[in-house]
Design a protein around this motif. Sequence first.
Motif, PDB file in Angstrom:
ATOM      1  N   THR A 167      37.910  38.921  34.551  1.00 15.05           N
ATOM      2  CA  THR A 167      38.103  39.769  35.728  1.00 15.05           C
ATOM      3  C   THR A 167      38.143  38.889  36.973  1.00 15.05           C
ATOM      4  OG1 THR A 167      36.959  41.630  34.700  1.00 15.05           O
ATOM      5  CG2 THR A 167      37.179  41.684  37.086  1.00 15.05           C
ATOM      6  N   ILE A 168      39.204  39.043  37.776  1.00 18.73           N
ATOM      7  CA  ILE A 168      39.327  38.281  39.017  1.00 18.73           C
ATOM      8  C   ILE A 168      39.449  39.250  40.189  1.00 18.73           C
ATOM      9  CG2 ILE A 168      40.361  36.249  37.947  1.00 18.73           C
ATOM     10  CD1 ILE A 168      43.088  37.254  38.921  1.00 18.73           C
ATOM     11  N   LYS A 169      39.010  38.788  41.357  1.00 20.12           N
ATOM     12  CA  LYS A 169      39.083  39.607  42.573  1.00 20.12           C
ATOM     13  C   LYS A 169      39.762  38.816  43.681  1.00 20.12           C
ATOM     14  CE  LYS A 169      36.322  42.285  45.862  1.00 20.12           C
ATOM     15  NZ  LYS A 169      34.961  42.757  46.241  1.00 20.12           N
ATOM     16  N   ASN A 170      40.651  39.484  44.408  1.00 20.01           N
ATOM     17  CA  ASN A 170      41.277  38.875  45.578  1.00 20.01           C
ATOM     18  C   ASN A 170      40.335  39.072  46.764  1.00 20.01           C
ATOM     19  OD1 ASN A 170      42.817  38.004  47.708  1.00 20.01           O
ATOM     20  ND2 ASN A 170      44.568  39.329  47.298  1.00 20.01           N
ATOM     21  N   THR A 171      39.586  38.027  47.100  1.00 19.94           N
ATOM     22  CA  THR A 171      38.612  38.098  48.189  1.00 19.94           C
ATOM     23  C   THR A 171      39.209  37.688  49.528  1.00 19.94           C
ATOM     24  OG1 THR A 171      37.877  35.848  47.677  1.00 19.94           O
ATOM     25  CG2 THR A 171      36.687  37.659  46.623  1.00 19.94           C
ATOM     26  N   GLY A 172      40.493  37.318  49.524  1.00 13.83           N
ATOM     27  CA  GLY A 172      41.138  36.904  50.762  1.00 13.83           C
ATOM     28  C   GLY A 172      41.599  38.088  51.597  1.00 13.83           C
ATOM     29  N   ASP A 173      42.217  37.767  52.726  1.00 14.01           N
ATOM     30  CA  ASP A 173      42.690  38.798  53.649  1.00 14.01           C
ATOM     31  C   ASP A 173      44.163  39.135  53.451  1.00 14.01           C
ATOM     32  OD1 ASP A 173      40.178  38.898  54.974  1.00 14.01           O
ATOM     33  OD2 ASP A 173      40.686  37.048  56.017  1.00 14.01           O
ATOM     34  N   TYR A 174      44.802  38.488  52.481  1.00 13.52           N
ATOM     35  CA  TYR A 174      46.228  38.702  52.251  1.00 13.52           C
ATOM     36  C   TYR A 174      46.468  39.143  50.809  1.00 13.52           C
ATOM     37  CZ  TYR A 174      47.216  36.470  56.735  1.00 13.52           C
ATOM     38  OH  TYR A 174      47.268  36.168  58.067  1.00 13.52           O
ATOM     39  N   THR A 207      40.982  43.914  45.870  1.00 16.38           N
ATOM     40  CA  THR A 207      41.104  44.585  44.569  1.00 16.38           C
ATOM     41  C   THR A 207      40.857  43.601  43.430  1.00 16.38           C
ATOM     42  OG1 THR A 207      43.493  44.191  44.433  1.00 16.38           O
ATOM     43  CG2 THR A 207      42.757  46.227  45.498  1.00 16.38           C
ATOM     44  N   THR A 208      40.583  44.156  42.246  1.00 14.74           N
ATOM     45  CA  THR A 208      40.301  43.345  41.058  1.00 14.74           C
ATOM     46  C   THR A 208      41.303  43.663  39.957  1.00 14.74           C
ATOM     47  OG1 THR A 208      38.757  44.986  40.165  1.00 14.74           O
ATOM     48  CG2 THR A 208      37.839  43.263  41.579  1.00 14.74           C
ATOM     49  N   LYS A 209      41.481  42.708  39.061  1.00 17.12           N
ATOM     50  CA  LYS A 209      42.318  42.886  37.873  1.00 17.12           C
ATOM     51  C   LYS A 209      41.618  42.211  36.696  1.00 17.12           C
ATOM     52  CE  LYS A 209      46.177  45.093  39.015  1.00 17.12           C
ATOM     53  NZ  LYS A 209      47.472  44.451  39.189  1.00 17.12           N
ATOM     54  N   THR A 210      41.758  42.815  35.507  1.00 19.81           N
ATOM     55  CA  THR A 210      41.218  42.225  34.285  1.00 19.81           C
ATOM     56  C   THR A 210      42.369  41.671  33.451  1.00 19.81           C
ATOM     57  OG1 THR A 210      39.311  43.716  34.252  1.00 19.81           O
ATOM     58  CG2 THR A 210      39.884  42.628  32.191  1.00 19.81           C
TER      59      THR A 210
END
Length: 417
Positions: free
Chosen positions: A183-190, A224-227
Amino acid sequence: MEKVFSLNNEKSNKKSSKNTKSFLFLLIVLPLILISLTNNVKSTSYSKTIFIDNYIIDYSYQDAVSENYFTLRVNITNNQNSMKNLTLKMQEDDPFEFKDSRRWEIENLNSSQSISKNFVIYIDKAESKKYFIDFNLKDDEYDWDEKFEIKVSTNSPEFSLGTISSSPSKMAPGQTNVALSITIKNTGDYNAEDVVAILDLPSGFTPSGSYSNEVHTGDINSGTTKTLVFYFDIDKEIKQQNYTSTLNLNYKNDGEDEKKELEIPLIIFSTPRFEITKVEELSKLYPGSKSKIKIYLKNTGKDAKDVTLRVYQRNDQPFEFTEKSVYVGSLKSNEIGYGIFEFTIDKNADPMKYYLDFQVRSIDGQDVIVDDVTSSINILKKEINVGMYLFYGIILLIVLIVLVVFLKKRKIKERRN
């Protein structure tokens, strides 16, 4: 003359009316355009307050972006008696570099007086997260250590790892089609557009099939996150230790190709492992016979409980097993156990070597360990029973002799008569 004057006056009024309408149009539309442009610019401001004894320190900044300058504004208010020789000194910790001096010396700060100073700071290449600038505040009597919290952003998506799990839960040598979920998460602002994730596996790991180490996730928006799920096989001879794979994230950021890499740990555990050391034929294996074989099973891994051995019955093989599964029991490391299988061989079976596939199941703590092993048996040609043919031959010979003797005696008797 009056008519001319009247005509010019009318033209002047029309021109004035037209200018008024243009001005009103700009007055209404221009702010909307400016608002629209402003909305497309990502700008963030932060401000916080720190209370140190009788000092109030307010600090603020805007757009602390990686690989860019930003301005840190610090305001100190004295809520006590007048103080002399007040000094604020900041540490230059990664990823921050001060353009000018990090030391701020204030000779006098009267009671209830406030004073401000701007610090221009460069941010080296950094991830999108919170960082801290340590500082020391000192006056004639005391000194204090505190820190400014700075939230650094980037001009691109940033990814962080969430949960990592596998099925089976413990990865071991020889396993196939292992499912690894990340599972990864986009922690950036873009936003990250058209994301393609590729898992680069270390030696001893191979993808289970074509593109089974590649996942097309689509867009991963900010926050958001994706697995992602990848499938691979583990070599039987791999060492039981920690390995590292690389997750390559390829994506577009505002139409530009970008790439990020994340390290993924792969842990190979010590588990029970099995191999067949011997197949003993308890009876001859002939077409049409009912036979038994004894399978010797060695545990080459760690201790195992409740070991069972199950044979795979294949439709294209000319024999039928009475029982397809036998219980072997607990096997310690390097211990050998056995299971006996009884089966009937078809009378039309071709005499040749046949391979048998077995599944070994055992218990390791709370986990069920599954291992596959293979062996073979040889079905022989049906032997010719020479003794039986010899017996019938002798009987036939005796019958012939008796018959010949009988016929001779009969002829002799007929001649005498």
